[in-house]
Each structure stands twice: as C-alpha cells, then as structure tokens.
Write a protein that holds these residues in place. Structure first.
Motif, mmCIF file in Angstrom:
data_model
loop_
_atom_site.group_PDB
_atom_site.id
_atom_site.type_symbol
_atom_site.label_atom_id
_atom_site.label_comp_id
_atom_site.label_asym_id
_atom_site.label_seq_id
_atom_site.Cartn_x
_atom_site.Cartn_y
_atom_site.Cartn_z
ATOM 1 N N PHE A 543 17.605 -8.680 10.746
ATOM 2 C CA PHE A 543 17.382 -9.984 10.122
ATOM 3 C C PHE A 543 18.093 -11.126 10.838
ATOM 4 O O PHE A 543 17.950 -12.290 10.464
ATOM 5 N N SER A 544 18.884 -10.807 11.855
ATOM 6 C CA SER A 544 19.610 -11.852 12.575
ATOM 7 C C SER A 544 18.631 -12.742 13.342
ATOM 8 O O SER A 544 17.483 -12.387 13.583
ATOM 9 N N LYS A 545 19.133 -13.895 13.749
ATOM 10 C CA LYS A 545 18.318 -14.838 14.510
ATOM 11 C C LYS A 545 18.507 -14.693 16.024
ATOM 12 O O LYS A 545 18.117 -15.573 16.784
ATOM 13 N N VAL A 546 19.102 -13.586 16.442
ATOM 14 C CA VAL A 546 19.277 -13.325 17.868
ATOM 15 C C VAL A 546 17.898 -13.186 18.515
ATOM 16 O O VAL A 546 16.996 -12.556 17.962
ATOM 17 N N GLU A 547 17.758 -13.762 19.705
ATOM 18 C CA GLU A 547 16.440 -13.850 20.330
ATOM 19 C C GLU A 547 15.867 -12.490 20.685
ATOM 20 O O GLU A 547 14.674 -12.232 20.511
ATOM 21 N N ARG A 548 16.714 -11.583 21.227
ATOM 22 C CA ARG A 548 16.203 -10.264 21.624
ATOM 23 C C ARG A 548 17.002 -9.179 20.919
ATOM 24 O O ARG A 548 18.235 -9.168 20.937
ATOM 25 N N LYS A 549 16.260 -8.222 20.311
ATOM 26 C CA LYS A 549 16.870 -7.150 19.529
ATOM 27 C C LYS A 549 16.296 -5.812 19.979
ATOM 28 O O LYS A 549 15.087 -5.666 20.103
ATOM 29 N N PHE A 550 17.185 -4.848 20.190
ATOM 30 C CA PHE A 550 16.775 -3.506 20.575
ATOM 31 C C PHE A 550 17.344 -2.496 19.578
ATOM 32 O O PHE A 550 18.444 -2.686 19.042
ATOM 33 N N ALA A 551 16.617 -1.414 19.365
ATOM 34 C CA ALA A 551 17.113 -0.286 18.582
ATOM 35 C C ALA A 551 16.942 0.980 19.403
ATOM 36 O O ALA A 551 15.904 1.177 20.049
ATOM 37 N N PHE A 552 17.967 1.835 19.393
ATOM 38 C CA PHE A 552 17.916 3.076 20.172
ATOM 39 C C PHE A 552 17.619 4.263 19.260
ATOM 40 O O PHE A 552 18.129 4.362 18.149
ATOM 41 N N PHE A 553 16.774 5.165 19.770
ATOM 42 C CA PHE A 553 16.543 6.484 19.174
ATOM 43 C C PHE A 553 17.281 7.496 20.045
ATOM 44 O O PHE A 553 16.868 7.744 21.179
ATOM 45 N N HIS A 554 18.329 8.102 19.526
ATOM 46 C CA HIS A 554 19.029 9.129 20.295
ATOM 47 C C HIS A 554 18.541 10.521 19.947
ATOM 48 O O HIS A 554 19.137 11.516 20.379
ATOM 49 N N ASN A 555 17.456 10.565 19.170
ATOM 50 C CA ASN A 555 16.930 11.862 18.774
ATOM 51 C C ASN A 555 15.471 11.724 18.384
ATOM 52 O O ASN A 555 14.890 10.629 18.480
ATOM 53 N N LEU A 556 14.878 12.800 17.910
ATOM 54 C CA LEU A 556 13.540 12.745 17.335
ATOM 55 C C LEU A 556 13.719 12.343 15.875
ATOM 56 O O LEU A 556 14.207 13.127 15.061
ATOM 57 N N MET A 557 13.344 11.125 15.549
ATOM 58 C CA MET A 557 13.775 10.537 14.293
ATOM 59 C C MET A 557 13.098 11.150 13.068
ATOM 60 O O MET A 557 13.702 11.200 11.989
ATOM 61 N N LEU A 558 11.872 11.626 13.193
ATOM 62 C CA LEU A 558 11.252 12.286 12.047
ATOM 63 C C LEU A 558 11.963 13.608 11.741
ATOM 64 O O LEU A 558 12.149 13.967 10.564
ATOM 65 N N GLU A 559 12.363 14.320 12.784
ATOM 66 C CA GLU A 559 13.140 15.548 12.566
ATOM 67 C C GLU A 559 14.467 15.225 11.882
ATOM 68 O O GLU A 559 14.921 15.965 11.003
ATOM 69 N N GLU A 560 15.087 14.129 12.285
ATOM 70 C CA GLU A 560 16.341 13.712 11.643
ATOM 71 C C GLU A 560 16.089 13.312 10.195
ATOM 72 O O GLU A 560 16.919 13.572 9.310
ATOM 73 N N TYR A 561 14.973 12.691 9.944
ATOM 74 C CA TYR A 561 14.595 12.303 8.578
ATOM 75 C C TYR A 561 14.479 13.528 7.670
ATOM 76 O O TYR A 561 14.869 13.499 6.494
ATOM 77 N N ASN A 562 13.985 14.615 8.219
ATOM 78 C CA ASN A 562 13.772 15.832 7.431
ATOM 79 C C ASN A 562 14.941 16.816 7.499
ATOM 80 O O ASN A 562 14.879 17.885 6.891
ATOM 81 N N LYS A 563 16.010 16.475 8.233
ATOM 82 C CA LYS A 563 17.127 17.408 8.409
ATOM 83 C C LYS A 563 17.864 17.643 7.099
ATOM 84 O O LYS A 563 18.206 16.698 6.390
ATOM 85 N N VAL A 564 18.135 18.911 6.788
ATOM 86 C CA VAL A 564 18.842 19.300 5.564
ATOM 87 C C VAL A 564 20.139 19.991 5.952
ATOM 88 O O VAL A 564 20.148 20.913 6.779
ATOM 89 N N ILE A 565 21.246 19.563 5.355
ATOM 90 C CA ILE A 565 22.547 20.206 5.520
ATOM 91 C C ILE A 565 23.123 20.437 4.124
ATOM 92 O O ILE A 565 23.203 19.496 3.318
ATOM 93 N N ASN A 566 23.510 21.660 3.859
ATOM 94 C CA ASN A 566 24.047 22.023 2.539
ATOM 95 C C ASN A 566 23.097 21.620 1.414
ATOM 96 O O ASN A 566 23.507 21.052 0.398
#
Length: 834
Positions: A543-566
């Motif tokens: 939501f910032s007003k910075v002109e250029r914004k990047f986001a990094f995926f350091h993994n397979l994000m759908l797999e991370e979304y479905n990851k279960v621990i305990n």
C-alpha cells in the motif's frame, strides 16, 4: 454456521470492544482522526523540549527569539509541570501552555504548521507532508551516540533515527555534531531533510547581561560562582539515596575548600532532579526549571565530566574542570568521540585532585589550558556568537539562508528491503549474501525489520552478519488508528483484500499513515518484500506510495500455503492475505525459473489479478568468499589445536573463543551431508528411512545433518527408532558449516519442493558432488548427469541417489561462482531499472 465460526466471531468482537475500552487507544485514535480530518494551522508553532520535561535549551532560545521577531505567531509550549519559567511565558498573549499528551496536545501535534524539538517525538508521531519539523538536537557530543554507544542494544537508537528521517530542518552547532548524529543513526547518505550549521541557539542565552541573570535567579552578586554539572550515568530506578547524598557531599567539600568568596552550585541531570525534591534536598540543587545557558552566562567556572555542557560554556572563556574518576569504565561501556588529553581543561581522576585544581588561580589555570581551549572554540563553537537563534528563525520563518548548508543525501538509488525476520534459514542467508555483493557505490541498501531482533539471540546474531554498509530501519511502537480504520484493518488481516466488508480505502489509509510514521520524509526508489511470509509487512509495502515494489518467492508458495506442522497450517492464514496483494507489486520474483513456472501456474486461482509479465526469476547470490574462508579457517583451527576431535565451528565473543567439536570423521567411511531446516517439505523422515536401507548394504556410510526446526524431536526420535545413531549425526544450526561440508564426500537434498536449494550451491562452491530430488527449484540447480544427479522424490529415488554416489555415478560439479554472482547482480540491476 459452525460452532468454531461462531467462536471466532465472538472473539473478534471481544477484541474490538477491548480496544475501545483502552484509554491509550482512544487517545491515539483522536490523534489519527486529527491527522486525516483537521486542517493545518498555518500560523502555529508547537515547542517541545526533552519530551516536555524541561522548558529550556535550544527550543526555549528559538521560542524567545520568535516572541521578539514574530509576535503574531501562535506559540504552544508543551509542559508536564508548570514552573516560574512557564509563568513568564504566559505573559505573552500569543503563547499558550499545552499539557503533554492531553487532548489538545494530540490535536496540535497533528495540526501545528511548525514543530520544534530538541530530542524526539514519541513513536506514535506522524509528520504530515504539510508540516515543518525543526530538530535542533541538544549539544555537541563528547560521548558516543546511537549505534556508536558501546553498551547499547541493537535497536536503542530507533526512535531518534525515526525522528531524524521526519525532520525537515536539522539545525546543528557544528559539522562534527551533524556527522556524528546522522552517521550513528544510519541516516548519512539518505537523510531527506536540510542540515544547517547555525550554532547552538541555546548558547545565545549565555550572553544575557550578567546582572539580569543574577537578579532573575537570585544568585549572589558579591561572590564568584562555580557550577558543578555532572553527567548522570544510572537509570532513575537505579539511583539511590546514597547517590544523591554523595553529590551533595561533594558540593559541600568544594564549598569548604573554596571558602566564602565562592558559591558552589549543583546542576543535576533533569531526570534525577525530582529525587532531590523527594529527599528534601531541593535547596541543594539548582531548580530544574532554570535555563542552564542563562545560568552559564553568570558563573565563573564549570566542573563537568562527559556532558556537552562544556561546549556551551566555552564561548564564555572561563575555566572548565573535568572530573572523570570512572574514565576507563566509561570509555569501555559508553565510548567517547574525542581524546580526553585534548579537552579544553584539566582532567582530574580523583576528587582530591579536583579540589586542588579548582583552587589554582584563574589566570594560571587559563594559561595552562589556552591552546586546547582555542582549538575547541575554533572546531566546535565558531557559530556560538549570540546569533544562532536568529539564524534558525531566518531560515525557517523568513526564508533567508544565513548559515552554511550541508547535504547528507547522496545521489544513489535507495532500496528498502524487508528481511523476513532474520531467522536461521535460507532467506536470511540469501539476504546476507546480497548485502555483501551489492554495489554500494550505486545503491543505498536499507534493511527493514521489526525491532524485536534485539531480544532474540538468533536474529541478533544474523543482524551482526549483515554487511556494515547496509543501513537498518525498524518498525516498532504503537500505531495511531481510528476505531473504524482499526476494524477495517483487522477484517482485512483475517480475510484478505476483496473479501466481504473489507474497506480498501481505510486499509490503504492506515498503512500509508504507518509508512509515513516509520520512514518520515524518506521515499525509497525501490521497496522489496524479501521475506514473503509476513502479512503486516507485505501490506505495508503493497500500500506504500513507493514507485517500484518487488516481492520475492523463496519457495513454491501454494505448497507453503498447504504446509501442515503439528496438525496446523503453518502459513495459510498469512498467505491468504498476502496472495490478495500481489497485484500491487511490479514484479513477483521466484528464485529459479522452475519455481517461477510452478508458482505462475498454481497461484492463478489465488492471485487472479497478477499478470504473466509481473512474474520474474532471480536466483540467490552465493557467498563464495565466506564459504572458502570458512573452509580455510576450519583447516587452520584444526591445525593449530591438533585435538583428537574435529573442530567444526568457532564463535568469538568478548575475547573468548567457543569451539564446536565433534568426533573425528572416520576416514574409512563415506560421508554424506544434508543441511536444511527441519521442516516437513525437506523430507528428513523419508530420507532417514531410505538411508536405513543403504546402511544395510553399505555399513560404512555416514549421514551428517545440519539444521533446526519444528521436526527436530521427530527426526532425533526416528534416528533412534531406526537404529541409526551410529550412522546419522545431527548438529543443529552451525554458523559456519562449510568446513564440515568440505570434510564430507557428497551433499544431498531430498526435498519435496524448493525455491532453489542454497545448500546445493554452497556444496558446489566447496567442490562436492550433489544429489537432489527432481522437483522445481532443485531442477534449476542440478543438470542431471552434468553437474550432479536428480532422482525421483520417493523412497526408491533417494536410495538410488545414495547408491549412485557410492558407485561413482555422480559427477563432480564445475562451478564458476564468481561469474554466477556477476550475472545475477546484472539481472538484479536490470530489475531495479525496470
């Protein structure tokens, strides 16, 4: 509607009710509302000194000047307790006293056109773009500031830094102070305000007629006056009655030694003054409301230690005595910017020496210290001639530049990068590698983090690994917010953008307000969410007003979304919100091409607004220098100590070395090594089952595990359950794993999925053969049969991977790591350019 859903709704409602019952929340809500709904009062000035504890100093001197030159300005002085000085202020018709953190205070903090401070406003403060913030600081520093304080915590300087970034005009006594203040708060090179060398406005008060000061403060007119003004080094809580009594006793001894012709006065630090009052000793100390500089103009000599007060007194050209009984201790815990041998006065180490020193005839003493005094006057006090306050008024209110201006903002591109928490993981290693490889001649790199790293050993240690050229800014403090915006944000953080009843406009306003609270006037060229898992930080960046914004995926994000621990989803509730924000970013960057393609396909459902052109790939940089140095250091350590055990790591702290030792590796065995977080996707349990089968055929194999994480207990239990305790060894997290890696024969990574698999890159630098599962991420690191071996991600594949090395079917990789890094840096620069 299920019972669990009803329970969640009830809890949510209870949280909202609790907020509104919180008095502090309501105070800051009124401030937030004023920020967004009230107009700026163009002819108003808000004055605050030392968090309203005093009514003196630079702010008071500027106030007095404005009373003379701009009588029609509305002047609001912030106070905690009234005093004779505030009573004098009331006589001016355009001056109004404002109680600190009252409702009126919050309204004025949000609406006054001019804000003048000599320290800082509290963490909730947000400077509006239309406001003008003038910070004068409070003296030339002998003792270290900010990050330079030897005993300081990592983040102790954070609120001063935040205030500096919000400052429009920084009025400095000299260049030395400007350099030290801005550098010690990580603001050099990025400071967005204007810096002027005006002199200390408060020193103007030194030059009032002596008779006027004597009369105003009822000082003796027939005696010489010696002022004792020591620094106070303890906290208020640690200050005892004995400490106060000791100060009083020292003054009494000085008085006895000097006799009736001299009056010795004690000026305490402002935050222990109340201790004198409480103990019934108020008559033994100069009242706290007395303006120190007006008093300096009337005294005939000064005793101090590390306080900046001596710089203020220098223009009066009278004797200064330094009493430093704890010099070595103070130098080792706080630190000094200047050598004590060159101070403009004699330094006394014992109280008896001080008593003798103050009895030296003034003419003789002044002759002894003449050279150092003149040098200090030239270096630090050239603008302290009684006109500093007028210079400030000219620059800020008259638009006349009457002082030297210095820029602390260079032309480099400013990159702000959220680090992801600085945990022991691949994201942090990748970040640290970036801080070591980026070209600091082109870029100002600012690491952005929560301030809790100071209280977390793991994070603190990783902070220390950052390249020293990288700056760090912190998110901390209670955020002002209205009830309506708070409710909107809470709903958003539960449901994500676009969900029912989420008010996007209120959410956007909230995060843009917080961004300005944190970064002040600083507007980066690029901002990067390098972590990718924290919905608050992703929202703030998106939501910032910075002109250029990047986001990094350091993994397979759908797999991370479905990851279960305990039996719980590890990331789902954060990622649900984060996925809904990806369309705000210019580039969504996976760390390999294979991971990018997988993420592009699987995220279409969750982030439908993301266009194909927004997806990019940029592999992780590798710290090849650190890897090779670590191997060399390990070899040297083992040669130096010649122990019967293997030294795999050394940690040095306060001139003490702590060695990590393991049994010497069996030269007859084949040693595999696997370094990965103990998390489900890394497949440790399946790998152990496969290794058990390999051990049956090849008893001389060993497996060394490096890592930590939520499955640590399960992994250790499995090792015992499978009877592998003589074949598998787990060492936890090791800061420098590379020597142990170099002593092994083959590196394996049998993950279910990876963003890239930095461990394999490190193994390639160390010259080890590598085996990995044939999954996205690893597919971009290993070209099977050329620089390693890919195997199916199942039991049979892992067994085959181990046995392929044992039968010499895994090629040794040839890795030009320097060219690899150079190409990645060129790609990174292209991304920054757009």
């Amino acid at each position: 509607m299920g019972q669990q859903k009803i329970k969640e709704i009830i809890n949510f409602g209870g949280t909202q009710t609790k907020k509104w019952r919180d008095n502090r929340f309501r105070e800051l809500a009124s401030y937030y509302t004023a920020l967004h709904q009230s107009e700026i009062q163009e002819d108003s000035v808000l004055f605050e000194s030392y968090h309203a504890v005093t009514t003196t100093g630079n702010v008071y001197a500027i106030y007095q000047q404005l009373v003379k030159t701009h009588p029609n300005l509305k002047k609001y002085w912030v106070y905690i307790e009234e005093s004779p000085l505030t009573a004098q202020m009331k006589k001016d018709k355009q001056t109004q006293l404002v109680k600190y953190e009252s409702k009126q205070y919050f309204k004025l903090l949000a609406t006054a056109k001019y804000l003048i401070n000599d320290t800082s406003f509290m963490p909730y403060f947000v400077k509006r773009a239309e406001q003008i913030y003038v910070n004068t600081w409070h003296g030339t520093p002998l003792k270290t500031l900010g990050k330079d304080i030897l005993s300081a915590s990592i983040t102790d300087h954070k609120n001063i830094q935040r205030n500096l970034l919000a400052t429009d005009y920084l009025m400095m006594p000299n260049r030395f102070t400007a350099d030290k203040l801005l550098t010690s708060h990580d603001c050099d090179g990025i400071f967005p305000g204007r810096v002027f060398i005006t002199g200390n406005a408060r020193v103007d008060r030194n030059f009032l007629p002596r008779e006027e000061v004597i009369n105003n403060y009822q000082l003796p007119s027939d005696k010489a006056i010696l002022l004792y003004a020591p620094t106070w080094k303890k906290s208020l809580e640690d200050t005892s009655e004995a400490d106060i009594a000791s100060l009083v006793n020292q003054v009494e001894q000085l008085q006895v030694a000097l006799g009736d012709k001299t009056q010795v006065l004690l000026k305490s630090h402002y935050f222990i003054y109340q201790s004198f009052v409480t103990l019934g000793l108020a008559d033994k100390v100069v009242p706290d409301w007395v303006d120190t500089n007006e008093l300096l103009g009337a005294v005939d000599g000064l005793i101090t230690d590390y306080s900046s007060i001596f710089f203020d007194y220098l223009p009066n050209n009278r004797p200064i005595y330094f009493y430093m009984p704890d010099l070595e201790s103070y130098q080792n815990t706080r630190g000094l910017y200047l050598e004590v041998e060159g101070l403009p006065g004699q330094v006394y180490r014992t109280f008896n020496e001080l008593v003798k020193g103050v009895q030296i005839p003034e003419a003789d003493y002044m002759l002894q210290t003449a050279n150092s005094r003149q040098q200090y006057l030239g270096n630090f006090c050239s603008k302290d001639n009684g006109e500093a306050a007028q210079r400030v008024v000219d620059i800020v209110f008259n638009n006349q530049i009457t002082a030297e201006e210095i820029s602390y903002k260079n032309e480099k591109q400013v990159i702000v990068l959220y680090a992801g928490g600085l945990f022991n993981n691949g994201i942090t290693n990748s970040l640290i590698n970036l801080t070591n490889e980026i070209d600091y001649d082109k870029y100002e790199l600012i690491i952005f983090e929560f301030d809790n790293i100071a209280n977390h050993q793991e994070k603190s240690q990783n902070y220390q690994r950052l390249n020293k050229n990288a700056k760090v800014i912190y998110k901390f403090g209670r955020i002002p917010q209205s009830y309506q915006d708070s409710l909107a944000v809470d709903l958003f953080l539960r449901r994500g953008l676009g969900a029912k009843n989420v008010d996007i406009a209120k959410v956007e306003r909230y995060y843009q307000t917080d961004f300005r609270r944190i970064f002040g006037n600083l507007m980066p060229d690029v901002i990067i969410d390098f972590g990718g898992y924290n919905k608050v930080m992703t929202s703030l960046i998106a939501f910032s007003k910075v002109e250029r914004k990047f986001a990094f995926f350091h993994n397979l994000m759908l797999e991370e979304y479905n990851k279960v621990i305990n039996n719980r989803y590890k990331h789902r509730w954060n990622l649900k919100v984060i996925f809904s924000l990806y369309h705000y970013f210019d580039k969504i960057i996976s760390v390999t091409e294979s991971a990018k393609e997988s993420n592009r396909q699987t995220l279409a459902k969750f982030a439908p607004k993301v266009k194909s052109g927004q997806m990019a790939a940029l592999e992780n940089l590798i710290d090849w220098r650190g890897i090779l140095t670590g191997i060399e250091k390990g070899e040297q350590l083992n040669n130096d100590y010649s122990l019967s055990r293997l030294i795999i790591s050394e940690k040095s702290e306060r001139q003490t070395s702590q060695l990590t030792l393991i049994p010497t590796l069996d030269e007859q065995a084949t040693h595999f090594i696997a370094a990965a977080r103990f998390s489900p996707e890394k497949n440790h349990l399946e790998m152990l089952a496969a290794f058990k089968e390999v051990v049956k055929k090849h008893p001389q194999v060993r497996l060394h595990l490096l890592g930590e994480g939520p499955l640590e207990q399960a992994i250790n239990h499995t090792i015992l359950e499978l009877g592998l305790q003589d074949h598998v060894f787990s060492y936890g997290h090791i800061a420098n794993p590379h020597y142990l890696m170099s002593q092994c024969d083959c590196a394996v990574l049998f993950s279910k999925y990876e963003g890239q698999g930095m461990f394999l890159l490190e193994a390639k630098v160390a010259g080890l053969p590598i085996v990995g599962t044939d999954v996205p991420g690893i597919q971009s690191v290993i070209e099977s049969g050329v620089n390693g071996l890919l195997v199916p991600c199942n039991h049979e594949g892992m067994v085959a991977g181990f046995e392929s090395y044992l039968t010499e079917q895994v090629p040794v990789p040839q890795f030009d790591y320097q060219t690899y890094n150079q190409q990645l840096l060129e790609q990174f620069e292209q991304l920054l350019k757009g």
